[in-house]
Design a protein around this motif. Structure first.
Motif, short mmCIF file in Angstrom:
data_model
loop_
_atom_site.label_atom_id
_atom_site.label_comp_id
_atom_site.label_asym_id
_atom_site.label_seq_id
_atom_site.Cartn_x
_atom_site.Cartn_y
_atom_site.Cartn_z
N ASN A 39 1.05 -1.28 0.09
CA ASN A 39 0.24 -0.38 0.02
C ASN A 39 0.89 1.01 0.03
O ASN A 39 2.20 1.54 0.59
CB ASN A 39 -0.99 0.56 0.95
N ALA A 40 0.41 2.78 -0.87
CA ALA A 40 1.43 3.28 -0.87
C ALA A 40 0.84 4.76 0.37
O ALA A 40 -0.73 4.20 0.89
CB ALA A 40 0.76 4.49 -2.23
N PHE A 41 1.39 4.94 0.92
CA PHE A 41 1.89 6.07 1.96
C PHE A 41 1.97 7.20 1.77
O PHE A 41 1.64 8.21 2.37
CB PHE A 41 3.10 5.16 3.14
N GLU A 42 1.96 7.36 0.39
CA GLU A 42 2.10 8.82 -0.26
C GLU A 42 1.10 8.91 -0.89
O GLU A 42 0.67 7.66 -2.17
CB GLU A 42 3.32 9.16 -0.36
N ASP A 43 1.23 9.96 -2.22
CA ASP A 43 0.10 10.18 -3.44
C ASP A 43 0.52 9.22 -4.55
O ASP A 43 1.86 9.24 -4.21
CB ASP A 43 -0.41 11.08 -3.40
N VAL A 95 -6.01 4.80 4.05
CA VAL A 95 -4.17 4.89 5.08
C VAL A 95 -3.23 6.35 5.30
O VAL A 95 -3.65 7.29 4.08
CB VAL A 95 -3.38 3.59 3.92
N PRO A 96 -2.72 5.76 5.83
CA PRO A 96 -2.74 7.69 6.57
C PRO A 96 -1.21 8.02 5.42
O PRO A 96 -0.54 6.89 4.62
CB PRO A 96 -2.27 7.19 8.04
N TYR A 97 -0.56 9.16 5.75
CA TYR A 97 0.25 8.91 4.58
C TYR A 97 1.57 9.02 5.86
O TYR A 97 1.89 9.53 7.28
CB TYR A 97 0.59 10.78 4.40
N MET A 98 2.69 8.51 5.80
CA MET A 98 3.82 8.85 6.15
C MET A 98 4.95 8.18 5.31
O MET A 98 4.86 8.86 4.30
CB MET A 98 3.82 7.08 7.00
N GLU A 99 6.15 8.81 6.02
CA GLU A 99 6.68 9.23 4.87
C GLU A 99 8.32 7.80 5.99
O GLU A 99 8.31 7.96 6.40
CB GLU A 99 7.82 10.33 5.91
N PHE A 100 9.26 8.17 4.21
CA PHE A 100 9.96 6.52 4.11
C PHE A 100 11.25 6.97 4.96
O PHE A 100 11.40 8.13 4.31
CB PHE A 100 10.26 5.51 3.36
N LYS A 101 12.07 6.59 6.03
CA LYS A 101 12.88 7.25 6.30
C LYS A 101 14.09 6.66 5.72
O LYS A 101 15.04 6.66 5.08
CB LYS A 101 12.84 6.99 7.51
N ALA A 102 13.91 5.12 6.05
CA ALA A 102 15.48 3.77 5.69
C ALA A 102 14.77 2.27 6.43
O ALA A 102 13.74 1.84 7.25
CB ALA A 102 16.43 4.31 6.65
N HIS A 103 15.60 1.63 5.43
CA HIS A 103 15.28 0.37 6.08
C HIS A 103 15.66 0.16 7.86
O HIS A 103 17.12 0.80 7.58
CB HIS A 103 16.10 -0.75 5.01
N ARG A 104 15.15 -0.76 8.04
CA ARG A 104 16.26 -1.10 9.33
C ARG A 104 17.39 -1.71 8.87
O ARG A 104 17.45 -2.83 7.92
CB ARG A 104 15.72 -2.02 10.31
N THR A 105 18.41 -1.91 9.65
CA THR A 105 19.60 -2.60 9.32
C THR A 105 20.13 -3.81 10.25
O THR A 105 20.48 -4.65 10.51
CB THR A 105 21.45 -1.85 8.97
N ARG A 106 19.45 -3.62 11.68
CA ARG A 106 19.56 -4.58 12.06
C ARG A 106 19.32 -6.53 12.52
O ARG A 106 20.42 -7.28 12.81
CB ARG A 106 19.04 -4.17 13.66
N LEU A 107 18.73 -6.61 11.10
CA LEU A 107 18.50 -7.89 11.18
C LEU A 107 19.63 -8.16 10.28
O LEU A 107 20.06 -9.46 10.85
CB LEU A 107 17.17 -8.61 10.31
N ALA A 108 19.92 -7.75 9.46
CA ALA A 108 21.02 -7.98 9.14
C ALA A 108 22.93 -8.08 9.50
O ALA A 108 23.06 -9.18 8.77
CB ALA A 108 21.23 -6.85 7.25
N GLU A 109 22.53 -7.48 10.16
CA GLU A 109 23.51 -7.10 11.20
C GLU A 109 23.97 -7.67 11.89
O GLU A 109 25.23 -8.83 12.40
CB GLU A 109 23.64 -6.11 11.58
N TRP A 110 22.64 -8.85 12.74
CA TRP A 110 23.18 -9.85 13.35
C TRP A 110 22.81 -10.89 11.84
O TRP A 110 23.98 -11.47 13.12
CB TRP A 110 21.31 -9.54 13.87
#
Length: 182
Positions: A78-82, A135-150
């Motif tokens: 789903n889109a969180f932006e237009d 669906v609310p508007y939300m801004e994508f900041k970044a992917h989390r890296t913790r799983l890959a680092e783990w």
């Protein structure tokens, strides 16, 4: 407002490729329903009738267990932006493990990612779009890296030990076939 299609159109493919998150839903005839958010670079559109998802090591392995019981899955984007949009893919799946030739073939479509435990190919029987107006508007900041680092910090043996302890059975006690010989 909803529309259904028998296959992905180019606009759907482009929408999928642009989404940083998607949701996977599965259920066996009995037990709990599983709905999981997925991110990172783990989704590929193969063609008009199939997508491939790289299932990374997690605290459970519900999707694999459910698909062995009832081979059906829904993936939602789903889109969180237009413009607003919800896109659902319905279908049946093939599951490939690192022991499978298909896994070795398809894993090359993804960046090298330690901890990939399955690849799941969805054979699409229905594509559905709906408005997404709620669906609310939300801004994508970044992917989390913790799983890959783990995963990167683990040896292959440590990952297999983790799978043995945490990924062989679902929370309802269903087998996942993570170590099954075919």
């Amino acid at each position: 407002m909803a529309a259904q299609f028998e296959e992905l159109r180019e606009v759907h493919k482009n929408f999928i490729k642009a989404q940083p998150i998607f949701f996977v839903a599965t259920a066996a005839a009995e037990g709990r329903i599983n709905l999981s958010p997925k991110g990172m670079d783990s989704m590929r559109v193969l063609d008009d009738k199939s997508v491939l998802w790289m299932n990374l090591t997690g605290s459970g392995n519900e999707t694999a267990a459910h698909l062995l019981k009832s081979n059906r899955m829904t993936i939602m984007f789903n889109a969180f932006e237009d413009p607003p949009l919800i896109l659902r893919l319905y279908g049946s799946c093939d599951i490939y493990h690192p022991r499978d030739d298909e896994f070795q073939q398809y894993i090359k479509l993804f960046p090298e990612t330690k901890g990939a435990r399955q690849l799941i190919k969805l054979h699409i029987d229905t594509v559905q779009t709906s408005c997404g107006y709620g669906v609310p508007y939300m801004e994508f900041k970044a992917h989390r890296t913790r799983l890959a680092e783990w995963a990167q910090a683990k040896t292959e043996e440590e990952l297999w030990d983790y799978w043995e302890k945490k990924n062989q059975k679902s929370i309802d006690g269903f087998e996942t076939a993570i170590f099954a010989e075919e």
